[in-house]
Write a protein that holds these residues in place. Structure first.
Motif, mmCIF file in Angstrom:
data_model
loop_
_atom_site.group_PDB
_atom_site.id
_atom_site.type_symbol
_atom_site.label_atom_id
_atom_site.label_comp_id
_atom_site.label_asym_id
_atom_site.label_seq_id
_atom_site.Cartn_x
_atom_site.Cartn_y
_atom_site.Cartn_z
ATOM 1 N N VAL A 237 0.664 -1.427 -0.084
ATOM 2 C CA VAL A 237 0.100 0.066 0.022
ATOM 3 C C VAL A 237 0.598 1.248 -0.028
ATOM 4 N N ALA A 238 2.062 1.193 0.886
ATOM 5 C CA ALA A 238 2.910 2.481 0.874
ATOM 6 C C ALA A 238 3.314 2.653 -0.477
ATOM 7 N N ASP A 239 3.802 1.278 -1.120
ATOM 8 C CA ASP A 239 4.578 1.712 -2.574
ATOM 9 C C ASP A 239 3.517 2.460 -3.293
ATOM 10 N N ILE A 240 2.342 2.075 -3.318
ATOM 11 C CA ILE A 240 1.189 2.478 -4.260
ATOM 12 C C ILE A 240 1.221 4.169 -3.943
ATOM 13 N N LEU A 241 1.099 4.464 -2.788
ATOM 14 C CA LEU A 241 1.103 5.663 -2.434
ATOM 15 C C LEU A 241 2.170 6.590 -2.450
ATOM 16 N N GLY A 242 3.268 6.157 -2.783
ATOM 17 C CA GLY A 242 4.560 6.689 -2.811
ATOM 18 C C GLY A 242 5.283 6.906 -1.484
ATOM 19 N N ILE A 243 5.013 6.088 -0.478
ATOM 20 C CA ILE A 243 5.566 6.430 0.801
ATOM 21 C C ILE A 243 6.870 5.373 0.998
ATOM 22 N N PRO A 244 8.079 5.546 1.321
ATOM 23 C CA PRO A 244 8.955 4.916 1.408
ATOM 24 C C PRO A 244 8.686 3.633 2.794
ATOM 25 N N SER A 245 8.842 2.696 2.581
ATOM 26 C CA SER A 245 8.293 1.665 3.643
ATOM 27 C C SER A 245 9.226 2.045 5.018
ATOM 28 N N ALA A 246 10.503 2.436 4.710
ATOM 29 C CA ALA A 246 11.408 2.779 5.795
ATOM 30 C C ALA A 246 10.670 3.619 6.748
#
Length: 379
Positions: free
Chosen positions: A256-265
């Motif tokens: 979900v974070a990748d789709i929204l452009g949020i770095p998972s770290a």
């Protein structure tokens, strides 16, 4: 179903476990989906809620009613931080958000509405509902603040992925519960006849025995002649299923974070990659959202003539770098004569100063040409 009914009636615990298995999959589907969306969307919402909305005229900040509405109290029931956090949640979760200005000059986020689209005329919004109240009037596009996020609704786009994760999560959970369940064998004196009455008494005693083990950390059971209970230990799991569940939930949030452009770290608090992640987050996730919001506010709150004459709505406080952490870079920008001190103030989100000296270019000798630098003693 007659045989199944008879089996369930003879063992109340088996009946309870059967009912639980039927409801297990649905509850965890909703749990996984809500967890991933809430984690990622609220992360962005908390970031945007820290924004400072400025009405600028030729570089000077203007304090007016819009300043109060956007930065302090948009309506009677929400603070500015709550308003913008909900604004972002609706925008991402529902793929669009509509904000109207009520007759009392309150900014309200619509819970539902109907959009009527036209080719050459402004679109119209009807049946606008806020909480339990539905407005009887219609709103034209130039009377509202309206943003769309993507071409496809996020939850609809991700439904297939959530279903797959939920099935896998349920299977791992079932395996873990089965590996860690209480198992035991009961031996009885076979010389006694198991008629209906004795069988009922035996089943009642076994049920009480099971509940004492399940509901108490310490259970004491009397040892009866002709009745022997032995618990079977199963150490094949060794906690692996719990680790797999944790990895699965983390993987879902990462997708979900990748789709929204949020770095998972950033989502997981990994400080080893913080600097790189925060730069990517601001540039590829927050930056585009801030641009969408500022473009809409400039188009709806400032007319064309005022805009061309220098009036702007600026969204500050999110995409700018920290001034103290970049003090050395600030000194280089000014000392090299590339920027004035007022221009540097604007780059870091501060307002321009009225001091005319800060509009002058300053340069140090270190950046002058070699011929212009005096050196040595004259003979």
């Amino acid at each position: 179903m007659g045989f199944l009914d008879s089996v369930l009636k003879r063992n109340s615990e088996l009946e309870w476990l059967f009912d639980l298995d039927l409801a297990f999959d649905t509850s965890h589907r909703a749990y996984l989906k809500k967890m991933a969306l809430e984690t990622c969307i609220n992360f962005i919402g908390r970031t945007i809620s820290q924004s400072d909305f400025r009405f600028m005229n030729n570089g000077k900040r203007q304090l007016n009613d819009w300043h109060y509405l956007l930065n302090v109290r948009p309506n009677t029931d929400q603070s500015a931080a709550d308003f913008w956090q909900k604004f972002i949640y609706e925008l991402i979760d529902e793929n669009e958000v509509l904000v109207i200005l009520s007759d009392n000059n309150d900014l309200l986020i619509a819970d539902s509405f109907t959009r009527v689209e036209y080719a050459v005329y402004p679109d119209i919004f009807k049946d606008v509902t806020v909480k339990d109240y539905t407005f009887q009037r219609s709103f034209k596009m130039n009377e509202v603040i309206y943003l769309s996020f993507n071409n496809e609704k996020l939850t609809k786009f991700m439904d297939g992925m959530f279903d797959d994760y939920a099935d896998l999560f349920s299977r791992i959970m079932e395996t873990s519960m089965r590996a860690n369940q209480i198992r035991g064998t009961v031996s009885i004196d076979a010389t006694q006849s198991l008629n209906e009455e004795n069988r009922t008494k035996l089943q009642t005693f076994i049920d009480k025995l099971f509940n004492s083990f399940k509901n108490n950390s310490v259970a004491i059971v009397p040892k009866l002649k002709g009745f022997d209970y032995n618990e079977v230990q199963d150490g094949s799991n060794n906690g692996k299923s719990i680790e797999e569940l944790t990895k699965l939930k983390r993987s879902l949030i990462d997708d979900v974070a990748d789709i929204l452009g949020i770095p998972s770290a950033l989502i997981h608090g990994d400080l080893s990659e913080y600097e790189t992640s925060i730069k990517a987050y601001v540039k590829f996730c927050v930056g585009p959202l801030v641009k969408k919001i500022s473009d809409e506010l400039n188009a709806k709150l400032i007319d064309k003539t005022e805009y061309l004459n220098g009036s702007r709505v600026e969204v500050r406080g999110v995409t700018e770098k920290e001034l103290i952490e970049n003090a050395e870079a600030v000194d280089k920008l000014v000392a090299s004569g590339v920027f004035t001190r007022n221009e540097v103030r604007e780059l870091f989100g501060a307002e321009r100063s009225d001091n005319p000296e800060l509009d002058k270019f300053v340069i140090t000798k270190n950046y002058q040409s070699a011929d212009s630098v005096e050196g040595g003693e004259s003979e």
